[in-house]
Design a protein around this motif. Structure first.
Motif, short mmCIF file in Angstrom:
data_model
loop_
_atom_site.label_atom_id
_atom_site.label_comp_id
_atom_site.label_asym_id
_atom_site.label_seq_id
_atom_site.Cartn_x
_atom_site.Cartn_y
_atom_site.Cartn_z
N VAL A 1 -42.92 14.02 -18.99
CA VAL A 1 -42.24 13.07 -19.62
C VAL A 1 -43.08 11.80 -18.71
CG1 VAL A 1 -40.44 12.75 -17.53
CG2 VAL A 1 -40.10 11.81 -20.13
N ILE A 2 -43.49 11.92 -17.70
CA ILE A 2 -44.44 10.65 -17.27
C ILE A 2 -45.42 10.53 -18.12
CG2 ILE A 2 -45.79 9.81 -15.39
CD1 ILE A 2 -44.14 11.32 -13.50
N ALA A 3 -46.33 11.72 -18.34
CA ALA A 3 -47.58 11.42 -19.36
C ALA A 3 -47.20 11.05 -20.83
CB ALA A 3 -48.25 12.94 -19.63
N ASP A 4 -46.04 11.27 -21.32
CA ASP A 4 -45.55 10.64 -22.44
C ASP A 4 -44.90 9.47 -22.29
OD1 ASP A 4 -44.54 10.56 -25.26
OD2 ASP A 4 -42.95 11.77 -24.62
N ASN A 5 -45.58 8.62 -21.47
CA ASN A 5 -44.91 7.05 -21.37
C ASN A 5 -43.40 7.23 -21.06
OD1 ASN A 5 -45.28 4.29 -20.69
ND2 ASN A 5 -45.21 3.92 -22.68
N SER A 6 -42.91 8.14 -20.18
CA SER A 6 -41.40 8.25 -19.63
C SER A 6 -40.51 7.87 -20.83
CB SER A 6 -41.26 7.14 -18.53
OG SER A 6 -42.06 7.46 -17.62
N SER A 7 -41.06 8.52 -22.16
CA SER A 7 -40.20 8.51 -23.25
C SER A 7 -39.97 7.02 -24.21
CB SER A 7 -38.98 9.18 -23.04
OG SER A 7 -38.88 10.40 -22.81
N SER A 8 -40.69 6.16 -23.17
CA SER A 8 -40.54 4.90 -23.83
C SER A 8 -41.00 4.58 -25.20
CB SER A 8 -41.71 3.78 -22.91
OG SER A 8 -41.45 2.50 -23.17
N SER A 9 -40.12 4.08 -26.07
CA SER A 9 -40.30 4.16 -27.20
C SER A 9 -40.12 2.78 -28.17
CB SER A 9 -39.61 5.25 -27.83
OG SER A 9 -39.76 5.43 -29.29
N GLY A 10 -39.00 2.21 -27.88
CA GLY A 10 -38.35 1.16 -28.55
C GLY A 10 -37.51 0.38 -27.66
N PHE A 11 -37.23 -1.02 -27.93
CA PHE A 11 -36.18 -1.72 -27.18
C PHE A 11 -35.65 -3.01 -27.77
CE2 PHE A 11 -38.77 -5.20 -25.20
CZ PHE A 11 -40.06 -4.61 -25.47
N VAL A 12 -34.70 -3.40 -27.39
CA VAL A 12 -34.05 -4.55 -28.17
C VAL A 12 -33.37 -5.38 -27.03
CG1 VAL A 12 -32.33 -5.40 -29.74
CG2 VAL A 12 -33.36 -3.19 -30.16
N ILE A 13 -33.44 -6.74 -26.82
CA ILE A 13 -33.16 -7.44 -26.03
C ILE A 13 -32.09 -8.45 -26.43
CG2 ILE A 13 -33.81 -9.32 -24.14
CD1 ILE A 13 -35.20 -6.61 -23.57
N GLY A 14 -30.99 -8.53 -25.71
CA GLY A 14 -30.04 -9.58 -25.96
C GLY A 14 -30.18 -11.18 -25.56
#
Ligand code: 0L1
Ligand code: MG
Length: 255
Positions: free
Chosen positions: A150-163
Motif C-alpha cells: 500500500v505504501i508503494a501504491d502511494n498509500s491508496s492516494s487517488s482523489g480528494f475534495v476540499i470544502g
C-alpha cells in the motif's frame, strides 16, 4: 531499470490507466524503506508528466485500520494537483479502479514545517482547516495488500475534495462527522478517531516527510486521515460530509 523502478512503473501505470495489479507481496514483500522508495519513484514519473505536488495524505490513522493492515504506525502518500476534484462537482468513476470515499479534515499550511514538532508548533504553521473527502483507490486486486504494497501504491492516494476553509481557531479534537450517501447517513464518527486528535496526524506528517528529505510547504494541503470506514463509490451517489462547526463538502459520482 532497477527492481524498484520497475515496481514504480507498474503502480504508476496502474493508477494512470485505472487497472488492477497483483500485490507485490505475493512474490516479494517490500520493506518499509523499499516501499517508500517505490512510492517516491512513482511520484517522480507523475512530476515528469507535469503533475505538481500539492501536499500529503496521512493513512491508517485509526486503530481499526492499523489492525486491519497489521501495523502500529501511520503511513503517508503524496497529493498532486491532478488528484483534486471540484467541490460540488461530478467525479468520474472511470478514472478509478474501485474507489472508496472517507471523511477527513484538511490542513492548509502557511509556513514550512518538518521534523519533530509539538502540536502547538504544528498548529502555528496552519493557515486554515476544512472538511474534506478523500477518494482512496488501491490499485491492487480486491483492495487487498500488505503495508509495503500500500505504501508503494502511494498509500491508496487517488482523489480528494476540499470544502470551505475556516480559520484554524476551532478545537478539532472531537468534532462530529457524518458521511452521507444520497442524503442518508452512511458513516457517523468523530475527528477524535483520527489518532485521538487530527493535530497528531499533522505532527506525524511533519516527522515523516522530513525522513524523506521533504517538508510541508506554504500552500500545501495535509489530509489528516479517515475518521470512519470508507464507503465504496457507485455511479449516481450524491456524497456529502458534514463536519460539526466546519461545514459541508460534497460531490456526485458520475460514469
Ligand atoms: O487513507 C487511508 O487511511 C488509506 C490508507 C491505505 C489503506 C486503504 O487503502 O484502506
Ligand atoms: Mg484517508
Amino acid at each position: 531499470m532497477s527492481e524498484l523502478e520497475k515496481m514504480a512503473e507498474i503502480v504508476d501505470e496502474a493508477a494512470r490507466n485505472a487497472t488492477e495489479i497483483p500485490q507485490f507481496s505475493d512474490e516479494t514483500p517490500l520493506s518499509m524503506d523499499a516501499a517508500y522508495a517505490v512510492q517516491a519513484l512513482s511520484m517522480q514519473r507523475r512530476y515528469a508528466r507535469g503533475e505538481k505536488r500539492v501536499g500529503v495524505k496521512m493513512g491508517l490513522t485509526s486503530r481499526a485500520k492499523m489492525l486491519q493492515v497489521g501495523v502500529s504506525e501511520v503511513i503517508w502518500g503524496r497529493l498532486t494537483d491532478a488528484m483534486r476534484e471540484e467541490e460540488g462537482g461530478v467525479v468520474s468513476i472511470s478514472k478509478y479502479v474501485h474507489p472508496r470515499v472517507e471523511p477527513e479534515i484538511a490542513f492548509l499550511i502557511k509556513s514550512p514545517l518538518a521534523g519533530e514538532v509539538s502540536a502547538l508548533e504544528a498548529m502555528n504553521a496552519v493557515a486554515a482547516i476544512a472538511p474534506a473527502l478523500e477518494i482512496i483507490d488501491s490499485r491492487y486486486k480486491a483492495f487487498k495488500f500488505d503495508v509495503g504494497d500500500v505504501i508503494a501504491d502511494n498509500s491508496s492516494s487517488s482523489g480528494f475534495v476540499i470544502g470551505n476553509w475556516s480559520a484554524p481557531d476551532t478545537d478539532i479534537s472531537n468534532l462530529g462527522m457524518v458521511l452521507s450517501i444520497n442524503g442518508r447517513p452512511g458513516e457517523i464518527g468523530s475527528s477524535a478517531a483520527i489518532l485521538g486528535n487530527p493535530v497528531r496526524s499533522l505532527v506525524a506528517a511533519a516527522r515523516m516527510v522530513a525522513q524523506a528529505g521533504e517538508s510541508l510547504n506554504p500552500g500545501d494541503i495535509v489530509l489528516a486521515g479517515g475518521a470512519t470506514a470508507a464507503i465504496p463509490m457507485a455511479v449516481g451517489q450524491a456524497v456529502s460530509l458534514e463536519v460539526e462547526r466546519l461545514g459541508t463538502v460534497a460531490f456526485t459520482v458520475g460514469a
